[in-house]
Design an enzyme around this catalytic site. Sequence first.
Site, PDB file in Angstrom:
ATOM      1  N   THR A   7      17.739 -45.381 -42.903  1.00 22.12           N
ATOM      2  CA  THR A   7      17.479 -43.982 -44.143  1.00 22.12           C
ATOM      3  C   THR A   7      16.465 -44.367 -43.993  1.00 22.12           C
ATOM      4  O   THR A   7      15.024 -44.895 -43.665  1.00 22.12           O
ATOM      5  CB  THR A   7      17.999 -44.727 -45.359  1.00 22.12           C
ATOM      6  N   LYS A  12      17.626 -45.635 -52.033  1.00 19.58           N
ATOM      7  CA  LYS A  12      19.275 -45.665 -51.302  1.00 19.58           C
ATOM      8  C   LYS A  12      19.323 -47.095 -51.468  1.00 19.58           C
ATOM      9  O   LYS A  12      19.640 -47.829 -50.738  1.00 19.58           O
ATOM     10  CB  LYS A  12      19.497 -44.882 -50.495  1.00 19.58           C
ATOM     11  N   GLU A  36      20.719 -34.688 -38.881  1.00 18.92           N
ATOM     12  CA  GLU A  36      22.101 -34.393 -39.408  1.00 18.92           C
ATOM     13  C   GLU A  36      22.319 -33.460 -39.430  1.00 18.92           C
ATOM     14  O   GLU A  36      22.531 -32.340 -39.310  1.00 18.92           O
ATOM     15  CB  GLU A  36      21.513 -34.737 -41.165  1.00 18.92           C
ATOM     16  N   ASP A  65      25.550 -41.340 -46.931  1.00 21.59           N
ATOM     17  CA  ASP A  65      25.241 -39.744 -46.549  1.00 21.59           C
ATOM     18  C   ASP A  65      25.747 -39.903 -48.364  1.00 21.59           C
ATOM     19  O   ASP A  65      26.741 -39.588 -48.595  1.00 21.59           O
ATOM     20  CB  ASP A  65      25.758 -38.719 -45.658  1.00 21.59           C
ATOM     21  N   SER A  66      25.012 -38.251 -48.968  1.00 22.76           N
ATOM     22  CA  SER A  66      25.363 -38.221 -50.312  1.00 22.76           C
ATOM     23  C   SER A  66      25.197 -37.281 -50.996  1.00 22.76           C
ATOM     24  O   SER A  66      24.200 -36.423 -50.200  1.00 22.76           O
ATOM     25  CB  SER A  66      24.708 -39.306 -51.189  1.00 22.76           C
ATOM     26  N   PHE A 140      16.724 -41.985 -59.078  1.00 25.80           N
ATOM     27  CA  PHE A 140      15.695 -40.581 -58.333  1.00 25.80           C
ATOM     28  C   PHE A 140      16.899 -39.387 -58.675  1.00 25.80           C
ATOM     29  O   PHE A 140      18.563 -39.226 -58.893  1.00 25.80           O
ATOM     30  CB  PHE A 140      16.041 -40.755 -57.178  1.00 25.80           C
ATOM     31  N   ASP A 143      19.551 -37.989 -61.044  1.00 23.70           N
ATOM     32  CA  ASP A 143      20.190 -38.856 -62.343  1.00 23.70           C
ATOM     33  C   ASP A 143      20.037 -38.577 -63.175  1.00 23.70           C
ATOM     34  O   ASP A 143      20.923 -38.413 -63.875  1.00 23.70           O
ATOM     35  CB  ASP A 143      19.285 -40.142 -61.834  1.00 23.70           C
ATOM     36  N   LYS A 163      23.337 -49.226 -63.475  1.00 21.03           N
ATOM     37  CA  LYS A 163      23.645 -48.037 -62.348  1.00 21.03           C
ATOM     38  C   LYS A 163      24.342 -48.541 -60.914  1.00 21.03           C
ATOM     39  O   LYS A 163      25.703 -48.174 -60.934  1.00 21.03           O
ATOM     40  CB  LYS A 163      22.175 -46.738 -62.039  1.00 21.03           C
ATOM     41  N   ARG A 169      27.966 -44.885 -55.270  1.00 22.36           N
ATOM     42  CA  ARG A 169      26.732 -45.867 -53.793  1.00 22.36           C
ATOM     43  C   ARG A 169      27.707 -47.881 -53.479  1.00 22.36           C
ATOM     44  O   ARG A 169      27.383 -48.225 -52.701  1.00 22.36           O
ATOM     45  CB  ARG A 169      25.383 -46.355 -53.926  1.00 22.36           C
TER      46      ARG A 169
HETATM   47  P1  IMP Z   1      21.227 -36.906 -47.725  1.00 26.41           P
HETATM   48  O1  IMP Z   1      22.159 -37.821 -48.490  1.00 26.41           O
HETATM   49  O2  IMP Z   1      20.306 -37.738 -47.325  1.00 26.41           O
HETATM   50  O3  IMP Z   1      21.887 -35.656 -47.799  1.00 26.41           O
HETATM   51  O4  IMP Z   1      20.851 -37.323 -49.570  1.00 26.41           O
HETATM   52  C1  IMP Z   1      21.457 -36.865 -50.138  1.00 26.41           C
HETATM   53  C2  IMP Z   1      20.847 -36.284 -51.810  1.00 26.41           C
HETATM   54  O5  IMP Z   1      21.350 -36.541 -52.453  1.00 26.41           O
HETATM   55  C3  IMP Z   1      19.467 -36.849 -52.009  1.00 26.41           C
HETATM   56  O6  IMP Z   1      18.848 -36.475 -51.389  1.00 26.41           O
HETATM   57  C4  IMP Z   1      20.034 -36.750 -53.438  1.00 26.41           C
HETATM   58  O7  IMP Z   1      19.051 -35.827 -54.105  1.00 26.41           O
HETATM   59  C5  IMP Z   1      20.608 -37.132 -54.576  1.00 26.41           C
HETATM   60  N1  IMP Z   1      21.776 -37.904 -54.683  1.00 26.41           N
HETATM   61  C6  IMP Z   1      22.322 -39.324 -53.250  1.00 26.41           C
HETATM   62  N2  IMP Z   1      22.627 -39.737 -53.485  1.00 26.41           N
HETATM   63  C7  IMP Z   1      21.876 -39.915 -55.390  1.00 26.41           C
HETATM   64  C8  IMP Z   1      22.153 -40.741 -56.971  1.00 26.41           C
HETATM   65  O8  IMP Z   1      22.911 -41.914 -56.402  1.00 26.41           O
HETATM   66  N3  IMP Z   1      21.435 -40.016 -57.461  1.00 26.41           N
HETATM   67  C9  IMP Z   1      20.714 -39.326 -58.190  1.00 26.41           C
HETATM   68  N4  IMP Z   1      20.944 -38.311 -56.355  1.00 26.41           N
HETATM   69  C10 IMP Z   1      21.631 -38.334 -55.714  1.00 26.41           C
END
Ligand code: IMP
Length: 182
Positions: A7, A12, A36, A65-66, A140, A143, A163, A169
């Site tokens: 990452t 994260k 990605e 990935d989120s 971040f 949130d 959290k 997560r």
């Molecule tokens: P990626 O997984 O790198 O494509 O990015 C996921 C994006 O989703 C992050 O940059 C955040 O903007 C948002 N994100 C994912 N998880 C969270 C979280 O736990 N809190 C707030 N924003 C999140």
Amino acid sequence: MKLLFATHNKHKLEEAREILGKLDIEIEHFEIEYDEPRGEDTSEIAEKSARDLFSRIKKPLFLDDSGIFVNALNGFPGPYSAWVFRKMGYQGILKLLDGNENRKAYFKSSIAYASEKGTFVFDGIMKGSIPKEARGDNGFGYDPIVVPEGMDRTFAEMSDEEKNSISHRKIALHKFADFLSS
Ligand code: IMP
């Protein structure tokens, strides 16, 4: 047990360290550039990314990935959450929802683990709602605009520990930890 976490996102990394640390799983940060793939969903993107990375480095690893999926926006920004955040921040989402009474949304985290045994994906979903205004300065990304279901504070108004005890997560990482121990 020590695991490689690929990452670039330090938040994260911190969250995963705290969540898995409680289960005696240690994380080694692994910084590597990877493209990605595009996809409709975080599970698909996480799976492809982990599989490609494993075929390059030949060492077991996991990644996350989120994103945030807003019901009134048909799931937008979803897998594009990072890009949308860079372009318009969470304020952009608040603007898109201006005047809309449907404030439902969910966060999703897809953890993908790749090893010589194959690629495995673990999803965690946390349902919530989006308040009219952002609140709090912890955490971040999105949130400050997500209030978990049944609560009245945003993630950004909670401590890291709080959290991490209920988040998408945490749910995904606990499924991953169960898999590792079975
Ligand atoms: P990626 O997984 O790198 O494509 O990015 C996921 C994006 O989703 C992050 O940059 C955040 O903007 C948002 N994100 C994912 N998880 C969270 C979280 O736990 N809190 C707030 N924003 C999140």
